[in-house]
Write an enzyme that holds these catalytic residues in place. Structure first.
Site, PDB file in Angstrom:
ATOM      1  N   GLY A  90       0.812  -1.210   0.000  1.00 35.35           N
ATOM      2  CA  GLY A  90       0.000   0.000   0.000  1.00 35.35           C
ATOM      3  C   GLY A  90       0.843   1.256   0.000  1.00 35.35           C
ATOM      4  O   GLY A  90       0.587   2.202  -0.752  1.00 35.35           O
ATOM      5  N   TYR A  91       1.869   1.278   0.830  1.00 29.16           N
ATOM      6  CA  TYR A  91       2.743   2.456   0.915  1.00 29.16           C
ATOM      7  C   TYR A  91       3.504   2.669  -0.399  1.00 29.16           C
ATOM      8  O   TYR A  91       3.497   3.764  -0.966  1.00 29.16           O
ATOM      9  CB  TYR A  91       3.729   2.283   2.071  1.00 29.16           C
ATOM     10  CG  TYR A  91       4.666   3.459   2.252  1.00 29.16           C
ATOM     11  CD1 TYR A  91       4.226   4.623   2.858  1.00 29.16           C
ATOM     12  CD2 TYR A  91       5.988   3.402   1.803  1.00 29.16           C
ATOM     13  CE1 TYR A  91       5.073   5.714   3.015  1.00 29.16           C
ATOM     14  CE2 TYR A  91       6.839   4.477   1.957  1.00 29.16           C
ATOM     15  CZ  TYR A  91       6.384   5.627   2.570  1.00 29.16           C
ATOM     16  OH  TYR A  91       7.219   6.707   2.718  1.00 29.16           O
TER      17      TYR A  91
END
Length: 258
Positions: free
Chosen positions: A168-169
């Site tokens: 996600g990051y």
């Protein structure tokens, strides 16, 4: 002597309560800029998520003001749909129109790898790391006036191209880099420059001694980065010296992950 022409300009730095953001705020203040130190204002934390961005932002702003510079701390939860408008309204009221926007605020949580991904976790990463910067840039553009040349510097990561274990990051930061290029093309005719920096391993307190030593070994220049290393690059991209640079992602990583 280099004149960055940043003196008297208003700079909004998101996520500036510590680490890279605080260093960026200090670096702009040293150039004579008026600095709005944004910090995360918690409303409701999702179950199982611990927010660590509480408010030493006021301390940062007070320290800058003690150096006879104009500085204020401004809270906002960047996940909220109207956060960009309210944040710009507050900064304009306190310091004047924003000349430089630094999208530094970021969300990162673990676990964030395949087999453990959740819709809510991905949403939180994208809300803060990609959607909020897009809306803040849009807000800056909507308030553009003739005679002003505002600019944007986004803070990505040198692992945005592929960040295993941080899905996600990493992917939200890759989206931020794509946003940087698209905004530079769309907003160039309005005189708005948009660039990004991509930091490598930087010690902002998250590395223990073992991690710090290991990170230093894989950086070609032989050391882990410090927040000031990133701050100096951000100031450069916002300065008069970078006046014909836009749409670029500048890796500031000591040669890491080339």
């Amino acid at each position: 002597m280099v004149d960055t022409k940043l003196a008297g300009r208003t700079v909004l730095v998101t996520g500036a309560s510590g680490g890279i953001g605080a260093a960026v705020a200090r670096a702009f203040s040293a150039e004579g800029a008026r600095v709005a130190v944004h910090y995360f204002s918690e409303r409701t934390a999702p179950p199982g998520v611990t927010w660590e961005h509480v408010t030493p932002a006021a301390d940062v702003a007070e320290a800058l003001a003690a150096g006879l510079r104009d500085a204020v701390a401004v809270p906002a939860d960047l996940r909220e749909p109207d956060a960009a408008r309210r944040l710009f309204d507050a900064v304009e009221r306190l310091l004047g129109p924003v000349d430089v926007l630094v999208n530094n605020a970021a969300h990162c949580e673990t676990p964030d790898t395949f087999g453990a991904l959740t819709t809510d976790g991905l949403r939180r990463h994208y809300e803060v790391n990609a959607i909020a910067p897009a809306l803040l840039i849009s807000e800056l553009a909507s308030r553009q006036r003739d005679g002003r040349e505002p600019c944007v510097v986004n803070v990505s990561t040198d692992a945005a191209r592929a960040f295993p274990g941080q899905i996600g990051y990493g992917t939200s930061k890759a989206a931020l880099e794509a946003l940087t290029r698209a905004a530079a093309l769309d907003l160039g005719a309005a005189g708005i420059r948009v660039n990004a920096v991509a930091p490598g391993p930087v010690q902002t307190g998250w590395m223990d001694a073992e991690t710090y030593a290991r990170a230093g070994e894989i950086v070609p220049l032989g050391r882990v980065g410090e927040p000031a290393d990133i701050a100096d690059a951000v100031v450069f991209l916002a300065s008069h010296q970078a006046r014909w640079i836009t749409g670029q992602v500048l890796q500031v990583a000591g040669g890491h992950a080339l």
